[in-house]
Design a protein around this motif. Structure first.
Motif, PDB file in Angstrom:
ATOM      1  N   ASP A  82      -5.342   7.883   0.585  1.00 31.73           N
ATOM      2  CA  ASP A  82      -5.369   6.791  -0.383  1.00 31.73           C
ATOM      3  C   ASP A  82      -5.344   5.456   0.357  1.00 31.73           C
ATOM      4  OD1 ASP A  82      -2.289   5.716  -0.478  1.00 31.73           O
ATOM      5  OD2 ASP A  82      -2.388   7.861  -0.063  1.00 31.73           O
ATOM      6  N   LYS A  84      -3.340   2.936   0.301  1.00 33.54           N
ATOM      7  CA  LYS A  84      -2.063   2.473   0.831  1.00 33.54           C
ATOM      8  C   LYS A  84      -1.750   3.137   2.170  1.00 33.54           C
ATOM      9  CE  LYS A  84       2.760   2.023  -0.665  1.00 33.54           C
ATOM     10  NZ  LYS A  84       3.712   2.385  -1.744  1.00 33.54           N
ATOM     11  N   ASP A 222       3.962  -1.942  -1.400  1.00 32.55           N
ATOM     12  CA  ASP A 222       4.542  -1.498  -2.675  1.00 32.55           C
ATOM     13  C   ASP A 222       4.262  -2.512  -3.769  1.00 32.55           C
ATOM     14  OD1 ASP A 222       5.506   0.787  -1.497  1.00 32.55           O
ATOM     15  OD2 ASP A 222       7.569   0.062  -1.277  1.00 32.55           O
ATOM     16  N   GLU A 225       0.684  -2.363  -4.803  1.00 32.63           N
ATOM     17  CA  GLU A 225       0.434  -1.159  -5.604  1.00 32.63           C
ATOM     18  C   GLU A 225       0.852  -1.387  -7.065  1.00 32.63           C
ATOM     19  OE1 GLU A 225       0.975   3.554  -4.742  1.00 32.63           O
ATOM     20  OE2 GLU A 225       2.770   2.323  -4.516  1.00 32.63           O
TER      21      GLU A 225
END
Length: 231
Positions: A82, A84, A222, A225
């Motif tokens: 992904d 991230k 984070d 996201e």
């Protein structure tokens, strides 16, 4: 030229820009950027200094080429992960590269500011990172914000708020007495007394360099996201 010198010259591979840049990187790793000179590089390669100017016009072009060599050490994006995870891995790979070449962050920063655009390899890296965000579903405007937030951290280093004077062995002549410091700035004093210090660190006031870098990186990712989930 003696017969022995002639044999040695013929046994060396021909001078190329790649060999020149590799030799320059090795010299900088050993003695820092101050160790770089055309004479020193030529001596390491066994050629006359003028031979180098066929491949680089001046020291600025040399430094740009060295940056591009280092950028090739950064791991390519991993498949089947992904956005991230991919961004985190590449940033930490960039950081690993810079830790192997401690002189590089200052050169990357100074040469990027001196040019109208970063070097080609830095541009390719940044373009690739933007592509990772876009493939992860980020709209262009959020990618723009992400690049501003991450700043130099995207390239593996961070610019700190305070310069680290800890561990230099030299007291700051302008520092106020601890009692006055505590009275004027109680919260800064409390924080300074509470955090654990690493005397080998190059970040903050002797903080754990790697931990602080990864903490900020994860906090940023984070937050991005969460923002992506609202988009």
């Amino acid at each position: 030229m003696t017969r022995k010198a002639g044999v040695a010259a013929r046994s060396r591979p021909p001078l190329s820009k790649g060999r020149l840049l590799s030799a320059a990187v090795a010299l900088a790793d050993e003695g820092g950027v101050d160790a770089l000179s055309m004479r020193n590089i030529a001596q390491a390669l066994g050629v006359v200094p003028m031979a180098l100017y066929k491949h680089v016009a001046n020291k600025n072009e040399l430094l740009d080429g060295m940056i591009d060599v280092l950028m090739d050490e950064i791991d390519p994006p991993a498949a089947d992960t992904d956005w991230k995870t991919t961004v985190r891995r590449r940033v930490l790979s960039a950081r690993g590269m810079l830790l192997r070449h401690p002189w590089a962050p200052a050169v990357i920063e100074s040469r990027t500011k001196a040019r109208t655009a970063p070097t080609p390899a830095v541009m390719r890296y940044l373009d690739s990172m933007i592509g990772i965000f876009r493939a992860g579903g980020f709209p262009v405007q959020l990618v723009h914000h992400a690049l501003h937030v991450m700043g130099s951290r995207l390239l593996g280093f961070s610019q700190e708020l305070f310069e680290d004077r800890a561990g230099t062995g030299e007291p700051d002549p302008d520092a106020m007495p601890p009692e006055e410091m505590a009275a004027r700035y109680p919260h800064i004093t409390e924080l300074a007394m509470a955090v654990a210090h690493d005397p080998e660190s190059v970040v903050g006031s002797g903080c754990d360099d790697q931990f602080e870098f990864e903490f900020a990186l994860d906090l940023t990712l984070d937050g991005l996201e969460r923002l992506l989930g609202r988009t």
